[in-house]
Write a protein that holds these residues in place. Structure first.
Motif, PDB file in Angstrom:
ATOM      1  N   GLN A 453     -10.262 -25.820 -19.252  1.00 11.23           N
ATOM      2  CA  GLN A 453     -10.094 -24.377 -19.355  1.00 11.23           C
ATOM      3  C   GLN A 453     -10.632 -23.717 -18.079  1.00 11.23           C
ATOM      4  OE1 GLN A 453     -11.720 -22.784 -22.978  1.00 11.23           O
ATOM      5  NE2 GLN A 453     -10.792 -24.380 -24.254  1.00 11.23           N
ATOM      6  N   SER A 454      -9.962 -22.676 -17.636  1.00  7.87           N
ATOM      7  CA  SER A 454     -10.335 -22.021 -16.377  1.00  7.87           C
ATOM      8  C   SER A 454     -11.778 -21.530 -16.396  1.00  7.87           C
ATOM      9  CB  SER A 454      -9.388 -20.853 -16.085  1.00  7.87           C
ATOM     10  OG  SER A 454      -9.433 -19.907 -17.144  1.00  7.87           O
ATOM     11  N   GLU A 455     -12.231 -21.052 -17.589  1.00 10.78           N
ATOM     12  CA  GLU A 455     -13.615 -20.559 -17.657  1.00 10.78           C
ATOM     13  C   GLU A 455     -14.624 -21.700 -17.492  1.00 10.78           C
ATOM     14  OE1 GLU A 455     -12.090 -20.493 -21.993  1.00 10.78           O
ATOM     15  OE2 GLU A 455     -11.333 -20.030 -19.977  1.00 10.78           O
ATOM     16  N   ASP A 456     -14.199 -22.944 -17.878  1.00 12.16           N
ATOM     17  CA  ASP A 456     -15.096 -24.095 -17.698  1.00 12.16           C
ATOM     18  C   ASP A 456     -15.338 -24.372 -16.215  1.00 12.16           C
ATOM     19  OD1 ASP A 456     -15.257 -24.380 -20.404  1.00 12.16           O
ATOM     20  OD2 ASP A 456     -13.733 -25.953 -20.532  1.00 12.16           O
ATOM     21  N   MET A 457     -14.263 -24.311 -15.440  1.00 10.37           N
ATOM     22  CA  MET A 457     -14.396 -24.521 -13.992  1.00 10.37           C
ATOM     23  C   MET A 457     -15.199 -23.376 -13.352  1.00 10.37           C
ATOM     24  SD  MET A 457     -12.992 -27.388 -13.021  1.00 10.37           S
ATOM     25  CE  MET A 457     -13.717 -28.118 -14.491  1.00 10.37           C
ATOM     26  N   GLU A 458     -14.981 -22.184 -13.835  1.00  7.98           N
ATOM     27  CA  GLU A 458     -15.703 -21.028 -13.290  1.00  7.98           C
ATOM     28  C   GLU A 458     -17.198 -21.139 -13.569  1.00  7.98           C
ATOM     29  OE1 GLU A 458     -13.849 -17.597 -14.915  1.00  7.98           O
ATOM     30  OE2 GLU A 458     -11.997 -17.853 -13.758  1.00  7.98           O
ATOM     31  N   ARG A 459     -17.546 -21.731 -14.764  1.00  7.95           N
ATOM     32  CA  ARG A 459     -18.969 -21.929 -15.069  1.00  7.95           C
ATOM     33  C   ARG A 459     -19.604 -22.935 -14.106  1.00  7.95           C
ATOM     34  NH1 ARG A 459     -17.166 -22.169 -20.637  1.00  7.95           N
ATOM     35  NH2 ARG A 459     -17.752 -20.282 -21.773  1.00  7.95           N
ATOM     36  N   LEU A 460     -18.805 -23.893 -13.638  1.00  3.39           N
ATOM     37  CA  LEU A 460     -19.330 -24.920 -12.728  1.00  3.39           C
ATOM     38  C   LEU A 460     -19.680 -24.348 -11.351  1.00  3.39           C
ATOM     39  CD1 LEU A 460     -17.307 -28.273 -13.071  1.00  3.39           C
ATOM     40  CD2 LEU A 460     -19.766 -27.915 -13.384  1.00  3.39           C
ATOM     41  N   LEU A 461     -18.924 -23.352 -10.920  1.00  2.00           N
ATOM     42  CA  LEU A 461     -19.057 -22.866  -9.541  1.00  2.00           C
ATOM     43  C   LEU A 461     -20.463 -22.348  -9.214  1.00  2.00           C
ATOM     44  CD1 LEU A 461     -15.575 -21.185  -8.953  1.00  2.00           C
ATOM     45  CD2 LEU A 461     -16.434 -23.349  -8.030  1.00  2.00           C
ATOM     46  N   PRO A 462     -21.079 -21.480 -10.032  1.00  2.39           N
ATOM     47  CA  PRO A 462     -22.449 -21.036  -9.697  1.00  2.39           C
ATOM     48  C   PRO A 462     -23.460 -22.182  -9.769  1.00  2.39           C
ATOM     49  CG  PRO A 462     -21.783 -20.177 -11.849  1.00  2.39           C
ATOM     50  CD  PRO A 462     -20.557 -20.761 -11.219  1.00  2.39           C
ATOM     51  N   TYR A 463     -23.199 -23.151 -10.640  1.00  2.00           N
ATOM     52  CA  TYR A 463     -24.056 -24.340 -10.759  1.00  2.00           C
ATOM     53  C   TYR A 463     -23.997 -25.151  -9.456  1.00  2.00           C
ATOM     54  CZ  TYR A 463     -25.645 -28.863 -12.702  1.00  2.00           C
ATOM     55  OH  TYR A 463     -26.295 -30.039 -12.966  1.00  2.00           O
ATOM     56  N   ILE A 464     -22.786 -25.372  -8.972  1.00  2.00           N
ATOM     57  CA  ILE A 464     -22.604 -26.098  -7.719  1.00  2.00           C
ATOM     58  C   ILE A 464     -23.173 -25.302  -6.550  1.00  2.00           C
ATOM     59  CG2 ILE A 464     -20.855 -26.974  -6.104  1.00  2.00           C
ATOM     60  CD1 ILE A 464     -19.107 -27.610  -8.549  1.00  2.00           C
ATOM     61  N   GLU A 465     -22.987 -23.981  -6.583  1.00  3.96           N
ATOM     62  CA  GLU A 465     -23.505 -23.140  -5.512  1.00  3.96           C
ATOM     63  C   GLU A 465     -25.027 -23.202  -5.445  1.00  3.96           C
ATOM     64  OE1 GLU A 465     -24.053 -20.531  -2.405  1.00  3.96           O
ATOM     65  OE2 GLU A 465     -22.279 -21.664  -3.027  1.00  3.96           O
ATOM     66  N   LEU A 466     -25.683 -23.259  -6.612  1.00  7.92           N
ATOM     67  CA  LEU A 466     -27.139 -23.363  -6.636  1.00  7.92           C
ATOM     68  C   LEU A 466     -27.591 -24.687  -6.011  1.00  7.92           C
ATOM     69  CD1 LEU A 466     -29.663 -21.823  -7.583  1.00  7.92           C
ATOM     70  CD2 LEU A 466     -29.498 -23.035  -9.757  1.00  7.92           C
ATOM     71  N   ALA A 467     -26.875 -25.768  -6.364  1.00  7.53           N
ATOM     72  CA  ALA A 467     -27.197 -27.071  -5.776  1.00  7.53           C
ATOM     73  C   ALA A 467     -26.934 -27.057  -4.270  1.00  7.53           C
ATOM     74  CB  ALA A 467     -26.373 -28.167  -6.443  1.00  7.53           C
ATOM     75  N   ARG A 468     -25.864 -26.367  -3.850  1.00  4.86           N
ATOM     76  CA  ARG A 468     -25.562 -26.276  -2.414  1.00  4.86           C
ATOM     77  C   ARG A 468     -26.670 -25.527  -1.673  1.00  4.86           C
ATOM     78  NH1 ARG A 468     -23.781 -23.373   1.638  1.00  4.86           N
ATOM     79  NH2 ARG A 468     -24.047 -21.465   0.426  1.00  4.86           N
ATOM     80  N   GLN A 469     -27.199 -24.464  -2.289  1.00  2.00           N
ATOM     81  CA  GLN A 469     -28.299 -23.725  -1.678  1.00  2.00           C
ATOM     82  C   GLN A 469     -29.531 -24.625  -1.500  1.00  2.00           C
ATOM     83  OE1 GLN A 469     -29.160 -20.130  -3.859  1.00  2.00           O
ATOM     84  NE2 GLN A 469     -27.048 -19.402  -3.765  1.00  2.00           N
ATOM     85  N   PHE A 470     -29.776 -25.453  -2.515  1.00  2.00           N
ATOM     86  CA  PHE A 470     -30.911 -26.367  -2.446  1.00  2.00           C
ATOM     87  C   PHE A 470     -30.713 -27.374  -1.312  1.00  2.00           C
ATOM     88  CE2 PHE A 470     -34.083 -28.599  -5.557  1.00  2.00           C
ATOM     89  CZ  PHE A 470     -35.065 -28.515  -4.582  1.00  2.00           C
ATOM     90  N   LEU A 471     -29.497 -27.874  -1.193  1.00  2.00           N
ATOM     91  CA  LEU A 471     -29.200 -28.833  -0.132  1.00  2.00           C
ATOM     92  C   LEU A 471     -29.315 -28.177   1.252  1.00  2.00           C
ATOM     93  CD1 LEU A 471     -28.409 -31.667   0.609  1.00  2.00           C
ATOM     94  CD2 LEU A 471     -26.028 -31.130   0.114  1.00  2.00           C
ATOM     95  N   GLN A 472     -28.885 -26.916   1.354  1.00  2.00           N
ATOM     96  CA  GLN A 472     -29.034 -26.193   2.618  1.00  2.00           C
ATOM     97  C   GLN A 472     -30.515 -25.963   2.932  1.00  2.00           C
ATOM     98  OE1 GLN A 472     -26.950 -25.327   4.973  1.00  2.00           O
ATOM     99  NE2 GLN A 472     -25.167 -26.171   3.925  1.00  2.00           N
ATOM    100  N   PHE A 473     -31.308 -25.719   1.903  1.00  2.00           N
ATOM    101  CA  PHE A 473     -32.758 -25.567   2.069  1.00  2.00           C
ATOM    102  C   PHE A 473     -33.350 -26.839   2.676  1.00  2.00           C
ATOM    103  CE2 PHE A 473     -36.961 -26.456   0.269  1.00  2.00           C
ATOM    104  CZ  PHE A 473     -37.683 -25.345   0.659  1.00  2.00           C
ATOM    105  N   ILE A 474     -32.917 -27.992   2.160  1.00  2.42           N
ATOM    106  CA  ILE A 474     -33.386 -29.280   2.686  1.00  2.42           C
ATOM    107  C   ILE A 474     -32.909 -29.463   4.122  1.00  2.42           C
ATOM    108  CG2 ILE A 474     -33.187 -31.792   2.449  1.00  2.42           C
ATOM    109  CD1 ILE A 474     -35.037 -30.458   0.412  1.00  2.42           C
TER     110      ILE A 474
END
Length: 548
Positions: A453-474
């Protein structure tokens, strides 16, 4: 015996001089070497900053050879650009003249041995105090004392009575100047130290064994002989490192040839600049010649930095293109006196490069989640596999490199840093596995034509973005020691990822209970879990950096 004794005294005094200079330079480099080398790789923003950095570092370590070898090594490791290296080399050539001034000013104005022996003794007793806390500085002090003991011995033996029959070298004609010039090149190359040879020439000239013209020719020759260390350091290095060594050679050869062409006018200029003129102390005069020669060469050649680089690139061609999917980190002996700091800096750069590889892999996850189509497979499937293999190679090569670093003479602090770096490389390799695993999950979902479902993928995006921010922090803080505040920020990012993961898994379970497609939901949960593992690896690295 009248012949053998002076020769033996000469050999012994020369040994004291050379070993004293080595001990002094080694002690200073061990004490302040890490800060100096890091400054050398950082404080090179423009040609004048590079020149001043090379000047001051060489004045401190008392060796242009050590500075130049560090520069060639940094260029080879990618820690310094070819353009930055040129200014440092020019500055190092001026900085090396300080030794001649020390010898000229302090060497002949009072009884050297009366000063040298107490200095050596003070250095020794300092080395055994406080469990060797000041051992490196004590070593430098002992070297300083030995240097002057050797100089005292040379001063006693380099007299017309002792070695006049062997070393009485006079003459002002072209042939005599050429002989002195060649002698300067050969002896400096054998000694691996223009500073040591300058001390010998000053002593001989002061005692009347060589004429002013001959001493000048020998000093000019020593400038070419001193390039031997940079040439040896560049053997087996990359193209830019070899070019850096070549520019060092070109600098010294060009300046020397120019000085030889205008030999007598050049000596007249030196005489004019020296207080007292032709009646001045010849030791001061030779030191002035050394400084004027290096300074004038720099003034002439510094504006020609870019043409010199262009010429070096024409003479030394680029390295053959290496395949981008093969990684190699060579542990070479290029570093002067196996200084561990340079090895550590090279490993730090390799770790930063590995962090970039992992970050690029993670970016593909975001692309895959937003664009789940066949184009993603075509563009990123093979590239991701190659990147994962490349990260595995980096893990193996960097770890092997760091283990070799541990075998060198390292301090407890350096050993702890190396151990931390090995752990960080392990975490980065685990992250690359998680990134690749997530990409493969996305590819499988596309190939199996799984429906989300499209909303399922949309829920993933902020989750992935948070992990990306953490990786950029590293990525930003890799190789830095984290403060307590930054560790707290890392903890907040980790807690945020954990909270997201719980919510996403809870929603997925509810959909399973409601009769959703089992394979799709389980794959969705796997994606959520692998991204959480990446967050865990990031937090582990944060803790390691805090303890570093």
């Amino acid at each position: 015996m009248n012949v053998i004794q002076p020769v033996l005294e000469l050999v012994g005094s020369l040994g004291f001089l050379l070993y004293g200079m080595k001990l002094m330079s080694d002690g200073i480099q061990k004490s302040a070497g890490e800060r100096l080398q890091r400054a050398l790789s950082v404080l090179t923003g423009n040609r004048f900053a590079s020149l001043l950095t090379g000047l001051f570092v060489t004045m401190i370590v008392q060796s242009s050879g050590a500075t130049t070898v560090m520069v060639v090594t940094f260029v080879n490791a990618g820690l310094m650009t070819l353009a930055q290296s040129v200014g440092v080399i020019f500055g190092a050539n001026i900085g090396t003249t300080i030794t001649a001034w020390i010898v000229a000013i302090f060497g002949f104005n009072f009884k050297i041995s009366a000063f040298a022996i107490p200095v050596f003794g003070a250095g020794y007793f300092l080395s055994i105090l406080r469990k060797g806390r000041y051992r490196n500085w004590a070593e430098a002090l002992m070297g300083f004392g030995m240097l002057f003991l050797g100089l005292s011995g040379l001063s006693d033996v380099f007299t017309p009575e002792q070695l006049g029959w062997l070393f009485k070298i006079q003459g002002t004609g072209p042939a005599a100047i050429l002989i002195g010039f060649v002698v300067g090149i050969l002896i400096t190359a054998l000694l691996h130290s223009s500073s040591a040879f300058s001390a010998i020439v000053i002593t001989m000239a002061y005692n009347g064994l060589v004429s002013w013209d001959m001493a000048a020719a020998m000093t000019l020759g020593s400038n070419i002989g001193s390039t031997i260390d940079a040439v040896l350091a560049s053997l087996g290095a990359n193209a830019d490192a070899r070019r850096s060594a070549m520019i060092h050679v070109m600098f010294n050869v060009f300046g020397t040839v120019l000085a030889l062409i205008f030999f007598h006018p050049f000596l007249d200029l030196v005489m004019m600049l020296t207080p007292g003129g032709q009646h001045s102390n010849i030791a001061i005069r030779i030191s002035m010649l050394h400084t004027v020669f290096k300074t004038l060469s720099t003034i002439v050649l510094l504006p020609l930095q870019n043409p010199l680089i262009t010429l070096a690139k024409k003479i030394i061609k680029d390295d053959p293109e290496k395949t981008s999917n093969v990684y190699k980190l060579e542990f070479t002996g290029l570093v002067s006196k196996d200084n561990i700091t340079t090895h550590i800096m090279q490993a730090e750069k390799a770790i930063a490069d590995m962090t970039d590889v992992v970050t690029d892999m993670f970016d593909k996850i975001q692309i895959g989640v937003t664009k789940r189509n066949s184009d993603f497979i075509e563009k990123h499937a093979e590239a991701s596999e190659l990147a994962e293999d490349y990260a595995d190679q980096m893990h193996e090569q960097i770890t092997h490199y760091l283990i070799k670093c541990e075998s060198l003479q390292v301090t407890e602090k350096q050993l702890n840093h190396i151990s931390n770096m090995i752990q960080i490389v392990d975490e980065l390799e685990n992250m690359s596995d998680s990134c690749y695993g997530t990409i493969m999950l996305i590819i499988r979902s596309i190939e199996k034509k799984m429906k989300f479902q499209s909303e399922d993928m949309e829920r993933l995006l902020p989750y992935i973005e948070l992990a990306r921010q953490f990786l950029q922090f590293i990525r930003i803080n890799i190789n830095k020691q984290l403060t307590a505040e930054k560790l707290e920020l890392a903890r907040e990012l980790e807690d945020g990822i954990d909270a997201f993961r719980k919510d996403l898994k809870k929603v997925a379970r509810k959909r399973l209970e409601g009769g959703a497609d089992v394979k799709s939901e389980l794959l969705y949960i796997d994606i959520v879990r692998t991204i959480e593992h990446i967050g865990d690896n990031c937090f582990n690295i944060s803790e390691i950096l805090t303890n570093g």
